[in-house]
Scaffold this motif. Structure first.
Motif, PDB file in Angstrom:
ATOM      1  N   GLN A 142       0.830  -1.212   0.000  1.00  0.00           N
ATOM      2  CA  GLN A 142       0.000   0.000   0.000  1.00  0.00           C
ATOM      3  C   GLN A 142       0.858   1.252   0.000  1.00  0.00           C
ATOM      4  O   GLN A 142       0.617   2.192  -0.765  1.00  0.00           O
ATOM      5  CB  GLN A 142      -0.904   0.019   1.231  1.00  0.00           C
ATOM      6  CG  GLN A 142      -2.190  -0.752   1.118  1.00  0.00           C
ATOM      7  CD  GLN A 142      -3.113  -0.455   2.291  1.00  0.00           C
ATOM      8  OE1 GLN A 142      -2.678   0.020   3.343  1.00  0.00           O
ATOM      9  NE2 GLN A 142      -4.385  -0.731   2.117  1.00  0.00           N
ATOM     10  N   LEU A 143       1.858   1.267   0.883  1.00  0.00           N
ATOM     11  CA  LEU A 143       2.702   2.460   1.006  1.00  0.00           C
ATOM     12  C   LEU A 143       3.533   2.676  -0.241  1.00  0.00           C
ATOM     13  O   LEU A 143       3.769   3.815  -0.656  1.00  0.00           O
ATOM     14  CB  LEU A 143       3.603   2.328   2.240  1.00  0.00           C
ATOM     15  CG  LEU A 143       3.076   2.845   3.576  1.00  0.00           C
ATOM     16  CD1 LEU A 143       2.787   4.336   3.534  1.00  0.00           C
ATOM     17  CD2 LEU A 143       1.852   2.087   4.031  1.00  0.00           C
ATOM     18  N   SER A 144       3.983   1.579  -0.870  1.00  0.00           N
ATOM     19  CA  SER A 144       4.771   1.703  -2.087  1.00  0.00           C
ATOM     20  C   SER A 144       3.937   2.322  -3.205  1.00  0.00           C
ATOM     21  O   SER A 144       4.416   3.190  -3.957  1.00  0.00           O
ATOM     22  CB  SER A 144       5.290   0.330  -2.512  1.00  0.00           C
ATOM     23  OG  SER A 144       6.029   0.413  -3.701  1.00  0.00           O
ATOM     24  N   LYS A 145       2.684   1.890  -3.307  1.00  0.00           N
ATOM     25  CA  LYS A 145       1.789   2.444  -4.328  1.00  0.00           C
ATOM     26  C   LYS A 145       1.536   3.923  -4.080  1.00  0.00           C
ATOM     27  O   LYS A 145       1.584   4.747  -5.013  1.00  0.00           O
ATOM     28  CB  LYS A 145       0.475   1.668  -4.340  1.00  0.00           C
ATOM     29  CG  LYS A 145      -0.508   2.141  -5.395  1.00  0.00           C
ATOM     30  CD  LYS A 145      -1.780   1.304  -5.380  1.00  0.00           C
ATOM     31  CE  LYS A 145      -2.775   1.798  -6.418  1.00  0.00           C
ATOM     32  NZ  LYS A 145      -4.028   0.977  -6.401  1.00  0.00           N
ATOM     33  N   LEU A 146       1.284   4.290  -2.825  1.00  0.00           N
ATOM     34  CA  LEU A 146       1.047   5.700  -2.501  1.00  0.00           C
ATOM     35  C   LEU A 146       2.277   6.539  -2.809  1.00  0.00           C
ATOM     36  O   LEU A 146       2.172   7.624  -3.399  1.00  0.00           O
ATOM     37  CB  LEU A 146       0.669   5.854  -1.030  1.00  0.00           C
ATOM     38  CG  LEU A 146       0.517   7.293  -0.547  1.00  0.00           C
ATOM     39  CD1 LEU A 146      -0.639   7.996  -1.239  1.00  0.00           C
ATOM     40  CD2 LEU A 146       0.349   7.342   0.971  1.00  0.00           C
ATOM     41  N   ALA A 147       3.457   6.050  -2.418  1.00  0.00           N
ATOM     42  CA  ALA A 147       4.682   6.805  -2.673  1.00  0.00           C
ATOM     43  C   ALA A 147       4.897   7.016  -4.169  1.00  0.00           C
ATOM     44  O   ALA A 147       5.315   8.100  -4.603  1.00  0.00           O
ATOM     45  CB  ALA A 147       5.885   6.092  -2.054  1.00  0.00           C
ATOM     46  N   SER A 148       4.596   6.006  -4.971  1.00  0.00           N
ATOM     47  CA  SER A 148       4.729   6.148  -6.427  1.00  0.00           C
ATOM     48  C   SER A 148       3.766   7.195  -6.969  1.00  0.00           C
ATOM     49  O   SER A 148       4.125   8.005  -7.839  1.00  0.00           O
ATOM     50  CB  SER A 148       4.478   4.803  -7.108  1.00  0.00           C
ATOM     51  OG  SER A 148       5.452   3.853  -6.735  1.00  0.00           O
ATOM     52  N   GLN A 149       2.543   7.189  -6.457  1.00  0.00           N
ATOM     53  CA  GLN A 149       1.565   8.190  -6.891  1.00  0.00           C
ATOM     54  C   GLN A 149       2.000   9.597  -6.511  1.00  0.00           C
ATOM     55  O   GLN A 149       1.853  10.542  -7.298  1.00  0.00           O
ATOM     56  CB  GLN A 149       0.198   7.867  -6.276  1.00  0.00           C
ATOM     57  CG  GLN A 149      -0.431   6.588  -6.798  1.00  0.00           C
ATOM     58  CD  GLN A 149      -1.676   6.196  -6.009  1.00  0.00           C
ATOM     59  OE1 GLN A 149      -1.930   6.701  -4.914  1.00  0.00           O
ATOM     60  NE2 GLN A 149      -2.458   5.282  -6.569  1.00  0.00           N
ATOM     61  N   LEU A 150       2.542   9.754  -5.330  1.00  0.00           N
ATOM     62  CA  LEU A 150       2.974  11.076  -4.879  1.00  0.00           C
ATOM     63  C   LEU A 150       4.194  11.558  -5.666  1.00  0.00           C
ATOM     64  O   LEU A 150       4.347  12.754  -5.914  1.00  0.00           O
ATOM     65  CB  LEU A 150       3.281  11.048  -3.384  1.00  0.00           C
ATOM     66  CG  LEU A 150       2.075  10.827  -2.464  1.00  0.00           C
ATOM     67  CD1 LEU A 150       2.527  10.631  -1.023  1.00  0.00           C
ATOM     68  CD2 LEU A 150       1.101  11.995  -2.562  1.00  0.00           C
ATOM     69  N   ARG A 151       5.072  10.620  -6.037  1.00  0.00           N
ATOM     70  CA  ARG A 151       6.210  11.014  -6.864  1.00  0.00           C
ATOM     71  C   ARG A 151       5.753  11.467  -8.242  1.00  0.00           C
ATOM     72  O   ARG A 151       6.304  12.407  -8.819  1.00  0.00           O
ATOM     73  CB  ARG A 151       7.193   9.849  -6.990  1.00  0.00           C
ATOM     74  CG  ARG A 151       8.149   9.699  -5.819  1.00  0.00           C
ATOM     75  CD  ARG A 151       9.258   8.707  -6.134  1.00  0.00           C
ATOM     76  NE  ARG A 151       8.753   7.343  -6.141  1.00  0.00           N
ATOM     77  CZ  ARG A 151       8.797   6.522  -5.104  1.00  0.00           C
ATOM     78  NH1 ARG A 151       9.304   6.948  -3.963  1.00  0.00           N
ATOM     79  NH2 ARG A 151       8.332   5.281  -5.188  1.00  0.00           N
ATOM     80  N   ALA A 152       4.737  10.784  -8.777  1.00  0.00           N
ATOM     81  CA  ALA A 152       4.264  11.107 -10.124  1.00  0.00           C
ATOM     82  C   ALA A 152       3.464  12.405 -10.146  1.00  0.00           C
ATOM     83  O   ALA A 152       3.595  13.208 -11.079  1.00  0.00           O
ATOM     84  CB  ALA A 152       3.414   9.952 -10.669  1.00  0.00           C
ATOM     85  N   GLU A 153       2.643  12.623  -9.131  1.00  0.00           N
ATOM     86  CA  GLU A 153       1.800  13.815  -9.078  1.00  0.00           C
ATOM     87  C   GLU A 153       1.799  14.374  -7.655  1.00  0.00           C
ATOM     88  O   GLU A 153       0.819  14.235  -6.921  1.00  0.00           O
ATOM     89  CB  GLU A 153       0.371  13.487  -9.514  1.00  0.00           C
ATOM     90  CG  GLU A 153       0.248  13.000 -10.954  1.00  0.00           C
ATOM     91  CD  GLU A 153      -1.192  12.748 -11.348  1.00  0.00           C
ATOM     92  OE1 GLU A 153      -2.082  13.482 -10.858  1.00  0.00           O
ATOM     93  OE2 GLU A 153      -1.431  11.822 -12.126  1.00  0.00           O
ATOM     94  N   PRO A 154       2.878  15.028  -7.254  1.00  0.00           N
ATOM     95  CA  PRO A 154       2.940  15.553  -5.882  1.00  0.00           C
ATOM     96  C   PRO A 154       2.008  16.747  -5.705  1.00  0.00           C
ATOM     97  O   PRO A 154       1.909  17.596  -6.586  1.00  0.00           O
ATOM     98  CB  PRO A 154       4.404  15.967  -5.732  1.00  0.00           C
ATOM     99  CG  PRO A 154       4.864  16.244  -7.130  1.00  0.00           C
ATOM    100  CD  PRO A 154       4.121  15.282  -8.010  1.00  0.00           C
ATOM    101  N   PRO A 155       1.318  16.833  -4.575  1.00  0.00           N
ATOM    102  CA  PRO A 155       0.535  18.034  -4.293  1.00  0.00           C
ATOM    103  C   PRO A 155       1.471  19.244  -4.189  1.00  0.00           C
ATOM    104  O   PRO A 155       2.665  19.100  -3.888  1.00  0.00           O
ATOM    105  CB  PRO A 155      -0.116  17.724  -2.936  1.00  0.00           C
ATOM    106  CG  PRO A 155      -0.007  16.246  -2.763  1.00  0.00           C
ATOM    107  CD  PRO A 155       1.224  15.834  -3.505  1.00  0.00           C
TER     108      PRO A 155
END
Length: 399
Positions: free
Chosen positions: A259-272
């Motif tokens: 779960q955390l790996s997926k979230l981290a990848s999403q945040l790297r791709a589209e950081p707020p």
């Protein structure tokens, strides 16, 4: 001037305008670590050395205060931190159950820690205040932080650990103006019975936070577990790093690396907007039973593909076999449910570490009696057997 000249100018202008309109790549998210042990041991040496390549900064528990116990300093190892060489942020934990915050005494205590760390040659880059203040107390908290900012050396950054519960407070924008950055804690903030972490909720909180603050902020993410015990008053008790002497069945909760790996990848791709990085709680030490392995934590931070790889390992000495299973992957996993071995003429066998063994002609079967974890790069002994031969190629490990 020739027509060719004007054509070249027009093409150059178009290229400049196009580049200016294109979205620039976001800078990579910084990765940092909390070091949260109150008593340092020799295990910190290896953990710091192995984490150095993946985490830029260490946020180190330095000082705590509790309603009854008062002030307690963490017993750090200054020599290890000095040799490590990474920037340090001293974390001051002010318990949220404090009825009042003695601003003068708290400021003096923090100044002493800063002076002591600097005198020991530590690379102190900032101070973080970890205070779970109720929303009604945010104005007083802002006043304390403003006073602390005025007395801290100008070279030190001041940050705070922040709660999602503050998002609905009209006092939050003013609070965030007096610090250099904030660390939004998105784990263990709801009822523990609902779990440690909700990635969808974490993304929502991060998005809302980014619209309130104009300064850099970080997300504090979990790389650990807790246990819930039945409390005397009906509310569950939470057991984390320190065991609680209490009768009752423990229910283990663990943050899911996938779960955390997926979230981290999403945040790297589209950081707020304004998201500067991720801070992982906490640096795992050898023998830490409620934390991810460092191998898994590093793989998640790097964005590597995660997988467990169970392997049977045998060693023999004059017909006496030690039977072990190892995890050669980068993802902490469960102990195998069953391991079968093709054997010839076994005179004696036994199982250990939560396994039972059953012997039939030509086969030994080790069965797990209770759940457990097998960390990445770790090994567990299942038992031993005195046999003429064990054929490892015809043996099997069942997850």
């Amino acid at each position: 001037m020739s027509a060719t000249f004007f054509v070249r100018c027009a093409l150059l202008l178009a290229a400049v305008l196009l580049n200016g309109c294109q979205q620039q790549d976001a800078p990579p998210l910084d990765q940092q670590l909390y070091v949260w042990q109150r008593q340092w041991t020799d295990a910190h040496d290896d953990a710091l050395a192995q984490s150095r390549g993946d985490f830029s900064t260490l946020r180190v528990l330095a000082l705590q205060t509790y309603p009854q116990a008062g002030w307690r300093r963490a017993r750090i190892n200054p020599a290890l931190l000095k040799n490590d060489g990474r920037p340090l942020i001293a974390v001051i934990r002010l318990d949220g159950q404090l009825k009042t915050l003695d601003q003068t005494e708290t400021t003096v205590q923090i100044q002493r820690v800063v002076a002591d760390w600097q005198a020991q040659g530590l690379m102190l880059a900032g101070v973080e205040i970890d205070h779970d203040a109720g929303t009604a107390r945010l104005p007083a908290y802002r006043e304390f932080l403003a006073g602390l900012r005025n007395v801290l050396p100008a070279t030190l950054k001041l940050s705070i650990t922040a709660l999602p519960a503050w998002l609905d407070s009209p006092e939050l924008p003013a609070l965030l103006t007096v610090v250099d950055s904030s660390v939004l804690q998105v784990h263990a903030v709801s009822s523990p019975e609902r779990g440690l972490f909700d990635p969808a909720q974490a993304k929502q909180w991060a998005g809302r936070w980014s619209r309130i603050t104009a300064k850099p902020f970080y997300l504090a993410l979990p790389a650990y577990g807790i246990a819930l015990l039945p409390g005397d008053s009906g509310a569950p008790m939470v057991e984390s790093e320190v065991p609680i002497e209490h009768v009752g069945q423990r229910r283990e909760l663990l943050a899911d690396p996938l779960q955390l790996s997926k979230l981290a990848s999403q945040l790297r791709a589209e950081p707020p907007p304004h998201l500067a990085g991720l801070i992982w709680f906490r640096l795992p030490l050898k023998g830490d039973r409620r934390a991810w392995s460092l191998a898994t934590l590093r793989a998640v931070a790097r964005g590597d593909r995660l997988a467990s790889q169970l392997k049977l390992n045998l060693s023999s000495n004059d017909g006496l076999y030690d039977i072990r299973v190892s995890n050669r992957g980068n993802l902490d996993g469960g102990l195998p449910e069953r391991v079968t071995l093709a054997v010839t003429q076994c005179d004696a066998v036994d199982a250990v570490n939560g396994y039972a063994v059953h012997q039939t002609p030509g086969q030994l079967s080790f069965t797990r009696l209770q759940d457990g974890r097998l960390l990445a790069d770790a090994e567990r002994t299942l038992g031993w057997a005195r046999c003429t031969k064990i054929d490892q190629g015809s043996s099997h490990v069942y997850p």
